[in-house]
Design a protein around this motif. Structure first.
Motif, PDB file in Angstrom:
ATOM      1  N   ARG A  88      -7.910   3.281   8.276  1.00 27.16           N
ATOM      2  CA  ARG A  88      -8.370   2.284   7.298  1.00 27.16           C
ATOM      3  C   ARG A  88      -9.892   2.144   7.338  1.00 27.16           C
ATOM      4  NH1 ARG A  88      -8.893  -3.461   7.323  1.00 27.16           N
ATOM      5  NH2 ARG A  88      -8.472  -4.354   5.266  1.00 27.16           N
ATOM      6  N   ALA A 140     -11.557   5.273   5.984  1.00 29.74           N
ATOM      7  CA  ALA A 140     -11.418   5.309   4.519  1.00 29.74           C
ATOM      8  C   ALA A 140     -12.426   4.376   3.851  1.00 29.74           C
ATOM      9  CB  ALA A 140      -9.996   4.930   4.122  1.00 29.74           C
ATOM     10  N   GLU A 165      -4.188  10.815   4.240  1.00 31.90           N
ATOM     11  CA  GLU A 165      -3.709  10.074   3.068  1.00 31.90           C
ATOM     12  C   GLU A 165      -4.748   9.119   2.499  1.00 31.90           C
ATOM     13  OE1 GLU A 165       0.975   9.180   3.069  1.00 31.90           O
ATOM     14  OE2 GLU A 165      -0.058   8.328   4.791  1.00 31.90           O
ATOM     15  N   ILE A 166      -5.423   8.381   3.370  1.00 33.65           N
ATOM     16  CA  ILE A 166      -6.268   7.311   2.815  1.00 33.65           C
ATOM     17  C   ILE A 166      -7.764   7.569   2.914  1.00 33.65           C
ATOM     18  CG2 ILE A 166      -4.481   5.539   3.036  1.00 33.65           C
ATOM     19  CD1 ILE A 166      -5.956   4.399   5.427  1.00 33.65           C
ATOM     20  N   VAL A 184      -8.067   2.087  -0.141  1.00 33.06           N
ATOM     21  CA  VAL A 184      -7.113   2.122   0.976  1.00 33.06           C
ATOM     22  C   VAL A 184      -5.669   1.936   0.498  1.00 33.06           C
ATOM     23  CG1 VAL A 184      -6.413   0.944   3.092  1.00 33.06           C
ATOM     24  CG2 VAL A 184      -8.827   1.371   2.656  1.00 33.06           C
ATOM     25  N   LYS A 231      -2.080   9.667   8.337  1.00 35.51           N
ATOM     26  CA  LYS A 231      -2.724   8.474   7.796  1.00 35.51           C
ATOM     27  C   LYS A 231      -4.178   8.760   7.420  1.00 35.51           C
ATOM     28  CE  LYS A 231       0.554   5.840   7.433  1.00 35.51           C
ATOM     29  NZ  LYS A 231       1.238   7.014   6.935  1.00 35.51           N
ATOM     30  N   PRO A 278      -4.244   5.489  -2.621  1.00 30.08           N
ATOM     31  CA  PRO A 278      -4.914   6.782  -2.484  1.00 30.08           C
ATOM     32  C   PRO A 278      -4.611   7.688  -3.684  1.00 30.08           C
ATOM     33  CG  PRO A 278      -3.622   6.242  -0.533  1.00 30.08           C
ATOM     34  CD  PRO A 278      -3.234   5.273  -1.585  1.00 30.08           C
ATOM     35  N   CYS A 338       0.837  -1.200   0.000  1.00 31.23           N
ATOM     36  CA  CYS A 338       0.000   0.000   0.000  1.00 31.23           C
ATOM     37  C   CYS A 338       0.878   1.258   0.000  1.00 31.23           C
ATOM     38  CB  CYS A 338      -0.973   0.005   1.172  1.00 31.23           C
ATOM     39  SG  CYS A 338      -0.215   0.147   2.773  1.00 31.23           S
TER      40      CYS A 338
END
Length: 352
Positions: free
Chosen positions: A329, A332, A231-232, A339, A228, A342, A140
């Motif tokens: 996670r 998202a 980002e996702i 996930v 985090k 992105p 990822c």
């Protein structure tokens, strides 16, 4: 889920007759003992690792540390001495800004040491020594297991420096190493509790923004948790050391606003609890990351991401961040985001 195994691999055979074995440094004990300052250079998630590394190197080895974003350092004049160590932290080993900074520091006479995940990468080839975090391929785009493995590698470096210059004796080093050996088991316990993250993700359903707060080493956990989430899940989030909340960010708070507070059983626990109380008083919905058995937090917060007791305070960021990775996670997924890939992000940033 691969994080516990990655850290077990990294710790294997690291404890030898001279304390922590760090042959990759390729520096004599005298040279290590002479280091008078350290530059930590990185980008993104790796920069957050450097902030924790700074605390450990300064606390244990008593050496001043400068943390620099590589993209910023490239346009500054660093204060280099004959005994400056430059540590570059890069998951891919190909981050353009970080490599440029490393070349520059080397040209100024620094020893350059790389903490990276990719064998034979540019960072490995161009550094005087390389520590491979052995986390295995990270598929990822948003870094997770590399973050915690880089943190463990930084702790090993801090212990090696402390032993070399006499700031710590071998028994102290072994004590800290024993704490590191507990990390995989603690992480596995957090992963078993991921239902807590799934439950807490509902707090973010209608949110437009979120605030992450922590103190001490866990201000960095807040930074990484917010990154985090951004980002996702594409949800705006910012992070602050909790004591800074009153200096501006408190204006964001309104009924239902999500606040994530990292409030483990540490020496600043009560201070952070007061930040939670201030947030709740303004209508915010607080998601707390707290240590098992914390009744004050349990009474205040409906959503708690519980972590098992940690052997030392500096271990907490390694354990607590797993909850925040899982939380991001679940948020998202609830928002229908990819996930693993992105938008607008690349796994390895190879342009400056």
């Amino acid at each position: 889920a691969e994080q516990p195994a990655a850290i077990s691999r990294l710790l294997k055979d690291r404890l030898g007759k001279h304390g922590v074995e760090l042959d990759e440094l390729s520096m004599s004990n005298d040279d290590l003992a002479a280091i008078d300052r350290v530059y930590m250079v990185a980008c993104g998630t790796s920069y957050h690792v450097s902030l924790i590394a700074r605390e450990l190197v300064q606390d244990w080895a008593k050496i001043p540390v400068f943390c620099e974003y590589a993209s910023e350092l490239n346009y500054k004049e660093p204060l280099v001495t004959d005994h400056t160590l430059c540590v570059i932290i890069t998951q891919s080993g190909e981050t353009a800004d970080t490599l440029t900074a490393a070349r520059r520091m080397k040209a100024l006479g620094c020893k350059v040491f790389a903490i990276t995940n990719v064998l034979g990468s540019s960072a490995a080839r161009e550094s005087d020594g390389t520590m491979y975090i052995q986390a295995g391929p990270e598929v990822c785009v948003a870094s997770t297991k590399a973050y915690t493995a880089q943190m463990v590698a930084s702790a090993l470096l801090a212990l090696r420096l402390a032993l070399a210059n006499g700031s710590m004796d071998e028994d102290e080093v072994r004590g800290h190493f024993a704490s590191l050996e507990q990390v995989p088991g603690l992480m596995e316990e957090v992963i078993r509790r991921r239902w807590q993250d799934k439950q807490a993700a509902r707090v973010f359903r209608n949110a437009k923004s979120a605030l992450f707060l922590g103190r001490g080493v866990n201000s960095t956990t807040a930074y990484e948790g917010a990154l985090k989430l951004k980002e996702i899940s594409y949800l705006h989030a910012e992070a602050y050391p909790a004591g800074e909340m009153k200096h501006g960010p408190i204006a964001l708070l309104e009924p239902g606003f999500p606040v994530v507070a990292i409030v483990p059983a540490d020496h600043v626990h009560d201070k952070t609890v007061s930040n939670i109380e201030e947030s709740i008083a303004r209508g915010a919905t607080v998601v707390a990351v707290a240590t098992d058995g914390d009744e004050r937090v349990a009474k205040l917060c409906e959503n708690v991401l519980w972590i098992p007791p940690c052997p030392e305070e500096w271990i907490v960021p390694l354990v607590a961040v797993v909850h925040l990775q899982l939380l991001a996670r679940y948020v998202a997924r609830a928002r229908g985001c990819d996930v693993d890939k992105p938008r607008n992000l690349a796994k390895s940033v190879t342009v400056e």
